[in-house]
Design a protein around this motif. Structure first.
Motif, PDB file in Angstrom:
ATOM      1  N   ILE A 136       0.871  -1.170   0.000  1.00  0.00           N
ATOM      2  CA  ILE A 136       0.000   0.000   0.000  1.00  0.00           C
ATOM      3  C   ILE A 136       0.909   1.221   0.000  1.00  0.00           C
ATOM      4  CG2 ILE A 136      -1.807   1.271   1.184  1.00  0.00           C
ATOM      5  CD1 ILE A 136      -1.347  -2.288   2.107  1.00  0.00           C
ATOM      6  N   TYR A 137       0.979   1.903  -1.142  1.00  0.00           N
ATOM      7  CA  TYR A 137       1.916   3.008  -1.278  1.00  0.00           C
ATOM      8  C   TYR A 137       1.533   4.223  -0.452  1.00  0.00           C
ATOM      9  CZ  TYR A 137       4.401   0.519  -4.927  1.00  0.00           C
ATOM     10  OH  TYR A 137       5.127  -0.401  -5.613  1.00  0.00           O
ATOM     11  N   ASP A 138       0.244   4.491  -0.283  1.00  0.00           N
ATOM     12  CA  ASP A 138      -0.195   5.648   0.497  1.00  0.00           C
ATOM     13  C   ASP A 138      -1.449   5.262   1.274  1.00  0.00           C
ATOM     14  OD1 ASP A 138      -0.958   8.051   1.586  1.00  0.00           O
ATOM     15  OD2 ASP A 138      -1.261   9.074  -0.317  1.00  0.00           O
ATOM     16  N   PRO A 139      -1.291   4.715   2.484  1.00  0.00           N
ATOM     17  CA  PRO A 139      -2.449   4.240   3.239  1.00  0.00           C
ATOM     18  C   PRO A 139      -3.449   5.338   3.605  1.00  0.00           C
ATOM     19  CG  PRO A 139      -0.453   4.128   4.566  1.00  0.00           C
ATOM     20  CD  PRO A 139      -0.034   4.503   3.189  1.00  0.00           C
ATOM     21  N   CYS A 140      -3.035   6.593   3.558  1.00  0.00           N
ATOM     22  CA  CYS A 140      -3.968   7.677   3.866  1.00  0.00           C
ATOM     23  C   CYS A 140      -4.944   7.935   2.731  1.00  0.00           C
ATOM     24  CB  CYS A 140      -3.197   8.959   4.190  1.00  0.00           C
ATOM     25  SG  CYS A 140      -2.261   8.851   5.719  1.00  0.00           S
ATOM     26  N   SER A 141      -4.585   7.584   1.502  1.00  0.00           N
ATOM     27  CA  SER A 141      -5.455   7.880   0.355  1.00  0.00           C
ATOM     28  C   SER A 141      -6.207   6.659  -0.158  1.00  0.00           C
ATOM     29  CB  SER A 141      -4.646   8.492  -0.790  1.00  0.00           C
ATOM     30  OG  SER A 141      -3.837   7.506  -1.404  1.00  0.00           O
ATOM     31  N   VAL A 142      -5.989   5.509   0.448  1.00  0.00           N
ATOM     32  CA  VAL A 142      -6.687   4.288   0.046  1.00  0.00           C
ATOM     33  C   VAL A 142      -7.841   4.074   1.016  1.00  0.00           C
ATOM     34  CG1 VAL A 142      -6.468   1.787  -0.200  1.00  0.00           C
ATOM     35  CG2 VAL A 142      -4.620   3.279  -0.975  1.00  0.00           C
ATOM     36  N   LEU A 143      -9.062   3.960   0.483  1.00  0.00           N
ATOM     37  CA  LEU A 143     -10.253   3.755   1.313  1.00  0.00           C
ATOM     38  C   LEU A 143     -10.790   2.355   1.063  1.00  0.00           C
ATOM     39  CD1 LEU A 143     -12.062   7.174   0.761  1.00  0.00           C
ATOM     40  CD2 LEU A 143     -10.577   6.506   2.662  1.00  0.00           C
ATOM     41  N   ILE A 144     -10.865   1.564   2.130  1.00  0.00           N
ATOM     42  CA  ILE A 144     -11.300   0.176   2.015  1.00  0.00           C
ATOM     43  C   ILE A 144     -12.332  -0.100   3.102  1.00  0.00           C
ATOM     44  CG2 ILE A 144     -10.600  -2.245   2.116  1.00  0.00           C
ATOM     45  CD1 ILE A 144      -7.799  -1.348   1.242  1.00  0.00           C
ATOM     46  N   SER A 145     -13.494  -0.601   2.699  1.00  0.00           N
ATOM     47  CA  SER A 145     -14.520  -0.969   3.674  1.00  0.00           C
ATOM     48  C   SER A 145     -14.019  -2.119   4.542  1.00  0.00           C
ATOM     49  CB  SER A 145     -15.807  -1.400   2.972  1.00  0.00           C
ATOM     50  OG  SER A 145     -16.404  -0.308   2.315  1.00  0.00           O
ATOM     51  N   SER A 146     -14.452  -2.111   5.789  1.00  0.00           N
ATOM     52  CA  SER A 146     -13.990  -3.128   6.732  1.00  0.00           C
ATOM     53  C   SER A 146     -14.463  -4.532   6.362  1.00  0.00           C
ATOM     54  CB  SER A 146     -14.435  -2.772   8.151  1.00  0.00           C
ATOM     55  OG  SER A 146     -15.842  -2.691   8.225  1.00  0.00           O
ATOM     56  N   ARG A 147     -15.484  -4.667   5.527  1.00  0.00           N
ATOM     57  CA  ARG A 147     -16.019  -5.976   5.157  1.00  0.00           C
ATOM     58  C   ARG A 147     -15.368  -6.575   3.908  1.00  0.00           C
ATOM     59  NH1 ARG A 147     -21.716  -4.702   4.151  1.00  0.00           N
ATOM     60  NH2 ARG A 147     -21.657  -6.737   3.187  1.00  0.00           N
ATOM     61  N   VAL A 148     -14.495  -5.842   3.258  1.00  0.00           N
ATOM     62  CA  VAL A 148     -13.834  -6.359   2.057  1.00  0.00           C
ATOM     63  C   VAL A 148     -12.887  -7.487   2.451  1.00  0.00           C
ATOM     64  CG1 VAL A 148     -12.300  -5.811   0.131  1.00  0.00           C
ATOM     65  CG2 VAL A 148     -14.000  -4.141   0.870  1.00  0.00           C
ATOM     66  N   ILE A 149     -12.927  -8.570   1.698  1.00  0.00           N
ATOM     67  CA  ILE A 149     -12.028  -9.698   1.915  1.00  0.00           C
ATOM     68  C   ILE A 149     -10.891  -9.580   0.909  1.00  0.00           C
ATOM     69  CG2 ILE A 149     -11.821 -12.213   1.869  1.00  0.00           C
ATOM     70  CD1 ILE A 149     -14.933 -12.207   2.454  1.00  0.00           C
ATOM     71  N   ILE A 150      -9.667  -9.454   1.407  1.00  0.00           N
ATOM     72  CA  ILE A 150      -8.507  -9.196   0.551  1.00  0.00           C
ATOM     73  C   ILE A 150      -7.468 -10.284   0.764  1.00  0.00           C
ATOM     74  CG2 ILE A 150      -6.623  -7.591   0.041  1.00  0.00           C
ATOM     75  CD1 ILE A 150      -8.473  -5.330   0.935  1.00  0.00           C
ATOM     76  N   GLY A 151      -6.984 -10.845  -0.337  1.00  0.00           N
ATOM     77  CA  GLY A 151      -5.962 -11.883  -0.284  1.00  0.00           C
ATOM     78  C   GLY A 151      -4.580 -11.325  -0.019  1.00  0.00           C
ATOM     79  N   ARG A 152      -3.589 -11.961  -0.618  1.00  0.00           N
ATOM     80  CA  ARG A 152      -2.184 -11.623  -0.388  1.00  0.00           C
ATOM     81  C   ARG A 152      -1.528 -11.116  -1.672  1.00  0.00           C
ATOM     82  NH1 ARG A 152      -0.279 -13.856   4.251  1.00  0.00           N
ATOM     83  NH2 ARG A 152      -1.573 -15.391   5.277  1.00  0.00           N
ATOM     84  N   GLY A 153      -0.480 -10.326  -1.494  1.00  0.00           N
ATOM     85  CA  GLY A 153       0.346  -9.921  -2.620  1.00  0.00           C
ATOM     86  C   GLY A 153      -0.274  -8.895  -3.550  1.00  0.00           C
ATOM     87  N   ASN A 154      -1.323  -8.211  -3.114  1.00  0.00           N
ATOM     88  CA  ASN A 154      -1.944  -7.166  -3.924  1.00  0.00           C
ATOM     89  C   ASN A 154      -1.180  -5.862  -3.762  1.00  0.00           C
ATOM     90  OD1 ASN A 154      -4.482  -8.552  -4.907  1.00  0.00           O
ATOM     91  ND2 ASN A 154      -4.618  -8.901  -2.703  1.00  0.00           N
ATOM     92  N   THR A 155      -1.202  -5.029  -4.805  1.00  0.00           N
ATOM     93  CA  THR A 155      -0.548  -3.723  -4.780  1.00  0.00           C
ATOM     94  C   THR A 155      -1.605  -2.642  -4.951  1.00  0.00           C
ATOM     95  OG1 THR A 155       1.476  -4.646  -5.718  1.00  0.00           O
ATOM     96  CG2 THR A 155       1.183  -2.264  -5.897  1.00  0.00           C
ATOM     97  N   PHE A 156      -1.594  -1.658  -4.039  1.00  0.00           N
ATOM     98  CA  PHE A 156      -2.558  -0.568  -4.056  1.00  0.00           C
ATOM     99  C   PHE A 156      -1.820   0.751  -4.208  1.00  0.00           C
ATOM    100  CE2 PHE A 156      -4.349  -3.998  -1.557  1.00  0.00           C
ATOM    101  CZ  PHE A 156      -5.603  -4.147  -2.104  1.00  0.00           C
ATOM    102  N   PHE A 157      -2.044   1.428  -5.318  1.00  0.00           N
ATOM    103  CA  PHE A 157      -1.507   2.765  -5.529  1.00  0.00           C
ATOM    104  C   PHE A 157      -2.424   3.780  -4.845  1.00  0.00           C
ATOM    105  CE2 PHE A 157       0.798   0.407  -8.655  1.00  0.00           C
ATOM    106  CZ  PHE A 157       1.984   1.102  -8.833  1.00  0.00           C
ATOM    107  N   PRO A 158      -1.992   5.030  -4.689  1.00  0.00           N
ATOM    108  CA  PRO A 158      -2.848   6.048  -4.067  1.00  0.00           C
ATOM    109  C   PRO A 158      -4.175   6.220  -4.823  1.00  0.00           C
ATOM    110  CG  PRO A 158      -0.596   6.851  -4.255  1.00  0.00           C
ATOM    111  CD  PRO A 158      -0.666   5.554  -5.023  1.00  0.00           C
ATOM    112  N   GLY A 159      -5.222   6.548  -4.081  1.00  0.00           N
ATOM    113  CA  GLY A 159      -6.506   6.865  -4.694  1.00  0.00           C
ATOM    114  C   GLY A 159      -7.291   5.643  -5.150  1.00  0.00           C
ATOM    115  N   VAL A 160      -7.215   4.554  -4.394  1.00  0.00           N
ATOM    116  CA  VAL A 160      -8.002   3.351  -4.680  1.00  0.00           C
ATOM    117  C   VAL A 160      -9.143   3.294  -3.673  1.00  0.00           C
ATOM    118  CG1 VAL A 160      -7.981   0.817  -4.665  1.00  0.00           C
ATOM    119  CG2 VAL A 160      -6.073   2.084  -5.672  1.00  0.00           C
ATOM    120  N   TYR A 161     -10.352   2.976  -4.150  1.00  0.00           N
ATOM    121  CA  TYR A 161     -11.543   2.949  -3.316  1.00  0.00           C
ATOM    122  C   TYR A 161     -12.232   1.601  -3.466  1.00  0.00           C
ATOM    123  CZ  TYR A 161     -10.444   7.813  -4.039  1.00  0.00           C
ATOM    124  OH  TYR A 161      -9.764   8.997  -4.151  1.00  0.00           O
ATOM    125  N   LEU A 162     -12.317   0.844  -2.375  1.00  0.00           N
ATOM    126  CA  LEU A 162     -12.969  -0.466  -2.357  1.00  0.00           C
ATOM    127  C   LEU A 162     -14.085  -0.415  -1.329  1.00  0.00           C
ATOM    128  CD1 LEU A 162      -9.755  -2.714  -2.292  1.00  0.00           C
ATOM    129  CD2 LEU A 162     -11.046  -1.933  -4.298  1.00  0.00           C
TER     130      LEU A 162
END
Length: 129
Positions: free
Chosen positions: A34-60
């Motif tokens: 996660i390159y910028d955890p302040c700009s990534v918004l992720i709902s608490s119910r999202v199920i996320i695996g391993r090895g994913n890359t999140f650039f700034p400004g991602v909304y899940l």
């Protein structure tokens, strides 16, 4: 009483059902980047695996009756929005979302979006269930 900026941001996030900044950082303990955890918004119910890359400004977003599941080793570039608010979205592994933006919304009752493995969804691609 003075509230720190991080406390304020976390409070707003929690009130909206989102992960706190610390929780987003915690995703890296499973090998996610996660390159910028302040700009990534992720709902608490999202199920996320391993090895994913999140650039700034991602909304899940996963709200209402929606389900949002993400596999492994996906890349989410800036300006990616995935919303499961009334339906389900399941994303496989080894996909690229963006460059140039990407939107997926299952925001109608009963909607369902299934994204398999090894796809590239770029330049403003949009999928609505």
């Amino acid at each position: 009483m003075t509230v720190s900026l991080s406390d304020h941001l976390d409070q707003v996030r929690r009130e909206q059902g989102l992960l706190s900044i610390e929780d987003v950082i915690g995703l890296s303990q499973r090998g996610n980047i996660i390159y910028d955890p302040c700009s990534v918004l992720i709902s608490s119910r999202v199920i996320i695996g391993r090895g994913n890359t999140f650039f700034p400004g991602v909304y899940l977003f996963c709200t209402g009756s929606g389900v949002l599941e993400i596999g492994n080793d996906n890349t989410f570039h800036t300006n990616v929005l995935v919303e499961a608010s009334a339906g389900n979205i399941r994303i496989g592994s080894h996909n690229q979302f963006g460059e140039g933006g990407f939107t997926a919304k299952a925001n109608r009752p009963g909607a369902s979006i299934e994204i398999g493995d090894c796809g590239r969804y770029m330049n403003g691609a949009a999928v609505f269930g």
